[in-house]
Design a protein around this motif. Structure first.
Motif, short mmCIF file in Angstrom:
data_model
loop_
_atom_site.label_atom_id
_atom_site.label_comp_id
_atom_site.label_asym_id
_atom_site.label_seq_id
_atom_site.Cartn_x
_atom_site.Cartn_y
_atom_site.Cartn_z
N GLN A 48 48.74 33.39 39.96
CA GLN A 48 47.52 33.37 39.14
C GLN A 48 46.88 31.99 39.13
O GLN A 48 45.66 31.85 39.15
CB GLN A 48 47.82 33.86 37.72
N GLN A 49 47.72 30.96 39.09
CA GLN A 49 47.18 29.59 39.12
C GLN A 49 46.49 29.32 40.45
O GLN A 49 45.42 28.69 40.48
CB GLN A 49 48.29 28.59 38.87
N ASN A 50 47.06 29.79 41.55
CA ASN A 50 46.41 29.63 42.86
C ASN A 50 45.06 30.32 42.90
O ASN A 50 44.08 29.77 43.41
CB ASN A 50 47.31 30.15 43.98
N GLN A 51 44.97 31.53 42.36
CA GLN A 51 43.71 32.26 42.33
C GLN A 51 42.70 31.56 41.41
O GLN A 51 41.51 31.50 41.72
CB GLN A 51 43.93 33.71 41.88
N PHE A 52 43.18 31.05 40.29
CA PHE A 52 42.32 30.30 39.37
C PHE A 52 41.73 29.09 40.08
O PHE A 52 40.52 28.84 40.02
CB PHE A 52 43.16 29.87 38.15
N LEU A 53 42.58 28.34 40.78
CA LEU A 53 42.11 27.14 41.50
C LEU A 53 41.18 27.50 42.66
O LEU A 53 40.23 26.77 42.94
CB LEU A 53 43.30 26.32 41.98
N LYS A 54 41.44 28.62 43.33
CA LYS A 54 40.54 29.09 44.39
C LYS A 54 39.15 29.35 43.80
O LYS A 54 38.13 28.96 44.37
CB LYS A 54 41.09 30.35 45.06
N ASN A 55 39.12 29.98 42.64
CA ASN A 55 37.84 30.25 42.00
C ASN A 55 37.14 28.96 41.59
O ASN A 55 35.92 28.86 41.67
CB ASN A 55 38.01 31.19 40.81
N LEU A 56 37.91 27.96 41.15
CA LEU A 56 37.30 26.67 40.83
C LEU A 56 36.69 26.04 42.08
O LEU A 56 35.60 25.45 42.03
CB LEU A 56 38.32 25.72 40.22
N ALA A 57 37.37 26.18 43.22
CA ALA A 57 36.83 25.66 44.47
C ALA A 57 35.55 26.40 44.86
O ALA A 57 34.57 25.77 45.30
CB ALA A 57 37.87 25.78 45.59
N LEU A 58 35.53 27.70 44.68
CA LEU A 58 34.31 28.48 44.94
C LEU A 58 33.19 28.03 44.01
O LEU A 58 32.03 27.90 44.43
CB LEU A 58 34.57 29.97 44.77
N PHE A 59 33.53 27.79 42.75
CA PHE A 59 32.55 27.31 41.78
C PHE A 59 31.95 25.99 42.26
O PHE A 59 30.73 25.80 42.23
CB PHE A 59 33.21 27.16 40.40
N GLY A 60 32.80 25.09 42.71
CA GLY A 60 32.33 23.81 43.23
C GLY A 60 31.43 23.98 44.45
O GLY A 60 30.40 23.30 44.58
N ALA A 61 31.80 24.87 45.35
CA ALA A 61 30.97 25.12 46.53
C ALA A 61 29.61 25.69 46.12
O ALA A 61 28.57 25.30 46.68
CB ALA A 61 31.68 26.08 47.47
N LEU A 104 31.47 33.69 37.84
CA LEU A 104 32.85 33.25 38.09
C LEU A 104 33.58 32.81 36.83
O LEU A 104 34.81 32.89 36.77
CB LEU A 104 32.86 32.08 39.08
N VAL A 105 32.86 32.37 35.82
CA VAL A 105 33.52 31.85 34.62
C VAL A 105 34.34 32.94 33.93
O VAL A 105 35.57 32.79 33.80
CB VAL A 105 32.51 31.17 33.67
N ILE A 111 32.76 36.43 50.38
CA ILE A 111 33.81 36.81 49.42
C ILE A 111 33.22 37.50 48.20
O ILE A 111 33.81 38.43 47.64
CB ILE A 111 34.70 35.60 49.02
N PHE A 112 32.04 37.07 47.79
CA PHE A 112 31.40 37.68 46.62
C PHE A 112 30.91 39.09 46.95
O PHE A 112 31.10 40.02 46.16
CB PHE A 112 30.25 36.80 46.12
N ILE A 113 30.31 39.25 48.11
CA ILE A 113 29.82 40.58 48.53
C ILE A 113 31.00 41.54 48.66
O ILE A 113 30.96 42.66 48.15
CB ILE A 113 29.03 40.47 49.84
N LYS A 114 32.06 41.11 49.34
CA LYS A 114 33.22 41.98 49.53
C LYS A 114 33.84 42.37 48.20
O LYS A 114 34.14 43.54 47.95
CB LYS A 114 34.27 41.31 50.41
N ASN A 115 34.07 41.39 47.32
CA ASN A 115 34.67 41.71 46.02
C ASN A 115 33.78 42.62 45.19
O ASN A 115 34.27 43.52 44.52
CB ASN A 115 35.01 40.43 45.26
N GLY A 116 32.48 42.38 45.22
CA GLY A 116 31.56 43.25 44.48
C GLY A 116 31.63 44.69 44.97
O GLY A 116 31.69 45.63 44.17
N LEU A 117 31.63 44.87 46.28
CA LEU A 117 31.74 46.22 46.85
C LEU A 117 33.09 46.85 46.53
O LEU A 117 33.16 48.03 46.17
CB LEU A 117 31.51 46.18 48.36
#
Length: 119
Positions: free
Chosen positions: A98-111, A77-78, A15-21
């Motif tokens: 936006q809240q769903n995307q925020f929480l998704k990013n928190l989950a990625l942060f945890g991973a 991510l912050v 997800i990070f590679i794809k978003n960066g590209l």
């Protein structure tokens, strides 16, 4: 590292590679959001963040310096989460999205924290 750990790292990194590209190819929407948050030199900030996403994501996927790569991605991510998904000043359906995307990013942060803390 186990095979499942290597696959997990690669999947997390994707997800990070794809978003960066994506951000390198079409930076304007991200630059606009960055300008709105009054970040200095928004074009440079977006390019630098995109480079971190692609570079650290690739390192993580390959298992090269996974602790450092995880840390770089977690740090990136912050501001991405706070600037990109300000659900607190939205209403209705947009707030929920936006809240769903925020929480998704928190989950990625945890991973990333979990991957980065493995020895």
């Amino acid at each position: 590292m186990s095979v499942t750990g290597a696959i997990g790292r690669a999947l997390l990194a994707s997800i990070f590679i794809k978003n960066g590209l994506d951000h390198l190819q079409n930076p304007e929407p991200i630059v606009r959001a960055t300008r709105g948050a009054e970040i200095p030199q928004p074009e440079l900030a977006v390019k630098a963040n995109s480079a971190v996403l692609v570079g650290a994501g690739t390192l993580l996927a390959l298992g090269i310096a996974p602790r450092a790569a995880s840390a770089a991605l977690a740090i990136s991510l912050v501001p991405t989460t706070v600037i990109g998904h300000p659900f607190w000043d939205r209403e209705g359906r947009e707030r929920q999205q936006q809240q769903n995307q925020f929480l998704k990013n928190l989950a990625l942060f945890g991973a990333l924290l979990a991957v980065g803390s493995r020895r």
